[in-house]
Design a protein around this motif. Structure first.
Motif, mmCIF file in Angstrom:
data_model
loop_
_atom_site.group_PDB
_atom_site.id
_atom_site.type_symbol
_atom_site.label_atom_id
_atom_site.label_comp_id
_atom_site.label_asym_id
_atom_site.label_seq_id
_atom_site.Cartn_x
_atom_site.Cartn_y
_atom_site.Cartn_z
ATOM 1 N N VAL A 14 0.902 -1.056 -0.723
ATOM 2 C CA VAL A 14 -0.261 0.270 -0.409
ATOM 3 C C VAL A 14 1.287 1.246 0.125
ATOM 4 O O VAL A 14 1.482 1.530 0.699
ATOM 5 C CB VAL A 14 -0.788 0.179 1.173
ATOM 6 N N HIS A 15 0.489 2.118 -1.192
ATOM 7 C CA HIS A 15 1.205 3.588 -1.056
ATOM 8 C C HIS A 15 -0.245 4.424 -1.009
ATOM 9 O O HIS A 15 -0.709 4.504 -1.596
ATOM 10 C CB HIS A 15 2.388 3.420 -1.853
ATOM 11 N N GLY A 48 6.069 2.581 -0.047
ATOM 12 C CA GLY A 48 4.961 2.276 0.754
ATOM 13 C C GLY A 48 5.289 1.144 2.041
ATOM 14 O O GLY A 48 6.424 0.655 2.262
ATOM 15 N N VAL A 49 4.609 0.346 2.570
ATOM 16 C CA VAL A 49 3.926 -0.523 3.272
ATOM 17 C C VAL A 49 3.722 -1.868 2.622
ATOM 18 O O VAL A 49 2.773 -1.799 1.813
ATOM 19 C CB VAL A 49 2.887 -0.056 4.278
ATOM 20 N N GLY A 50 4.780 -2.941 2.928
ATOM 21 C CA GLY A 50 3.983 -4.136 2.585
ATOM 22 C C GLY A 50 4.354 -5.061 3.379
ATOM 23 O O GLY A 50 5.193 -5.219 4.130
ATOM 24 N N LEU A 53 -1.999 3.659 -4.301
ATOM 25 C CA LEU A 53 -2.260 2.376 -4.864
ATOM 26 C C LEU A 53 -1.685 1.314 -4.445
ATOM 27 O O LEU A 53 -0.780 1.125 -3.161
ATOM 28 C CB LEU A 53 -0.300 2.970 -5.664
ATOM 29 N N THR A 54 -2.721 -0.124 -4.732
ATOM 30 C CA THR A 54 -2.483 -1.006 -3.715
ATOM 31 C C THR A 54 -2.141 -1.530 -4.549
ATOM 32 O O THR A 54 -2.625 -1.865 -5.763
ATOM 33 C CB THR A 54 -4.065 -1.308 -3.159
ATOM 34 N N LYS A 55 -1.532 -3.300 -3.990
ATOM 35 C CA LYS A 55 -0.599 -4.628 -5.673
ATOM 36 C C LYS A 55 -0.522 -5.249 -4.392
ATOM 37 O O LYS A 55 -0.738 -5.041 -3.439
ATOM 38 C CB LYS A 55 0.649 -4.532 -5.765
ATOM 39 N N THR A 56 -1.366 -6.343 -4.815
ATOM 40 C CA THR A 56 -1.725 -7.594 -4.119
ATOM 41 C C THR A 56 -2.086 -8.523 -5.105
ATOM 42 O O THR A 56 -1.972 -8.573 -6.100
ATOM 43 C CB THR A 56 -3.071 -7.697 -3.478
#
Length: 309
Positions: free
Chosen positions: A38-39, A304-306, A59-62
Motif C-alpha cells: 500500500v502506497h 510504502g508499507v508491504g 495505490l495497492t498491489k496484491t
C-alpha cells in the motif's frame, strides 16, 4: 454478525473433521505465499499564494500464489490485483477531481506433467480485466474501460521449461485468445468494442495462434530483486507477423521488514487496440481525442508499507 459467527464456528468444527490424509496432502504438496503493498501520498493547500493543488493518492498491489507439486505434476495458480486512484482539490471545492490511476486484475492457472528433466507438458489459463470504469482524462463523458470491457481470456497447450520457480519458459503452438467487451454499444457508460479489435456489434473477438510466456526472477543485491514477465502472441489467421507483446518488469526494494519500494514498468503492443491521444490547441486548451496504434507504456515508482506472507 450472528451469521458470520455461525459460519466461523461451522468452519472450525468442519476443519476438525478433515481426515488426517487431506491435512497431510495440503501440508506436503501445497505451497501458499503472497505479498500486499500500500502506497499513500497526500498534500493540502489552504489560502496558498503560489501555484499548486491539494492532492491525495493511493495505490495497492496484491499477489497470491498457490502451488501444488506431487510426483510429476505441478499446478501453479496466481492472482494479481492492482488498484489506485487520486483526488485533486478539496471536498468543498468545485474543482475536486477524482481519477483512477490503476486497475488491473489477472488470474493465472498452469498445470504441467513432467516429460523429462525440467520439461513439462503444460496447459495454461490466463484471464485479465479491470473492475471499475475508466476514462480518457480529462474527458469523463465517455467510458473507455469497464468490468469485462475489455477482458482477455487465453487457453494454451504446449511445453514448459521450468528448472526452478525463478525461471519459466512456455511455448504453445496451440492457443486460443478471446477479447471480450461485455458492454459494447452506444451510451455514456458503454465501451466501444471497435477500439479493441472487435467489429461493430460484436462482443467477442476469437483468435487462434502461437503463444510464448517467459518469467524470470533474479536477485540483484541482498534486498533487491527483479521480476520480468514477457508474453508474445501471433495470430495464425490474420497478420501473424504483427506479434502482440506484453512486458512487465518490477524491481523490488526491501528497506526493512515492512517498508518496501517498487519500480514498475509495463509495456504493451497490440495492433488491435486503439490508443486515445488527447489533442490541445496552442493555448493548451483540450480540443478532443484521436485514436492511433502504438506502444503503450506505464511506469510507477512507489514507496510504502508491504508485507510478504
Amino acid at each position: 454478525m450472528l451469521l458470520i459467527g455461525g459460519l466461523f464456528i461451522s468452519s472450525v468444527l468442519w476443519a476438525d473433521e478433515i481426515p488426517d490424509s487431506l491435512k497431510t496432502e495440503w501440508k506436503d504438496y501445497w505451497t501458499l505465499k503472497g505479498r500486499a503493498y500500500v502506497h499513500v501520498s497526500q498534500g493540502a493547500q489552504f489560502n496558498w499564494a503560489k501555484e499548486g493543488e491539494s492532492v491525495f493518492s493511493t495505490l495497492t498491489k496484491t499477489q497470491v500464489d498457490a502451488q501444488y507439486k506431487k510426483d510429476k505434476q505441478i499446478w501453479d495458480n496466481q492472482i494479481k490485483w492492482n488498484y489506485g486512484f487520486l483526488y485533486v482539490g478539496l471536498p468543498k471545492e468545485e474543482r475536486l477531481d477524482y481519477r483512477k490511476s490503476d486497475d488491473y486484475f489477472e488470474l493465472n492457472s498452469s498445470f504441467g506433467h513432467q516429460a523429462t528433466g525440467s520439461f513439462y507438458y503444460n496447459g495454461l489459463f490466463n484471464f485479465k480485466t479491470q473492475f471499475f470504469r475508466g476514462y480518457n482524462y480529462p474527458d469523463k463523458e465517455k467510458t473507455i474501460t469497464n468490468f469485462l470491457s475489455p477482458a482477455y481470456v487465453i487457453f494454451s497447450l504446449g511445453m514448459n521449461y521450468k528448472p526452478n520457480d525463478n525461471l519459466k519458459i512456455m511455448l504453445s503452438p496451440l492457443t486460443s485468445k478471446s477479447t471480450i467487451v461485455a458492454k459494447e454499444g452506444d451510451g455514456k457508460h458503454q465501451v466501444d468494442g471497435t477500439k479493441y479489435g472487435l467489429k461493430e456489434g460484436e462482443r467477442i473477438l476469437r483468435e487462434i495462434g502461437a503463444y510464448l510466456t517467459f518469467y524470470h526472477k533474479v536477485k540483484l543485491y541482498t534486498d533487491v530483486d527483479m521480476e520480468n514477465n514477457l508474453t508474445l502472441f501471433s495470430n495464425y489467421e490474420y497478420k501473424p507477423e504483427n506479434v502482440d507483446v506484453e512486458l512487465k518488469s518490477d524491481i523490488n526494494f526491501k528497506v526493512n521488514k515492512y517498508i518496501k519500494a517498487i519500480v514498475s514498468l509495463h509495456f504493451i503492443y497490440d495492433d488491435d487496440v486503439s490508443i486515445p491521444i488527447n489533442e490541445f490547441d496552442d493555448n493548451g486548451e483540450y480540443k478532443g481525442t484521436r485514436n492511433t496504434v502504438g506502444l503503450q507504456f506505464q511506469e510507477k515508482v512507489m514507496i510504502g508499507v508491504g508485507i510478504d506472507f
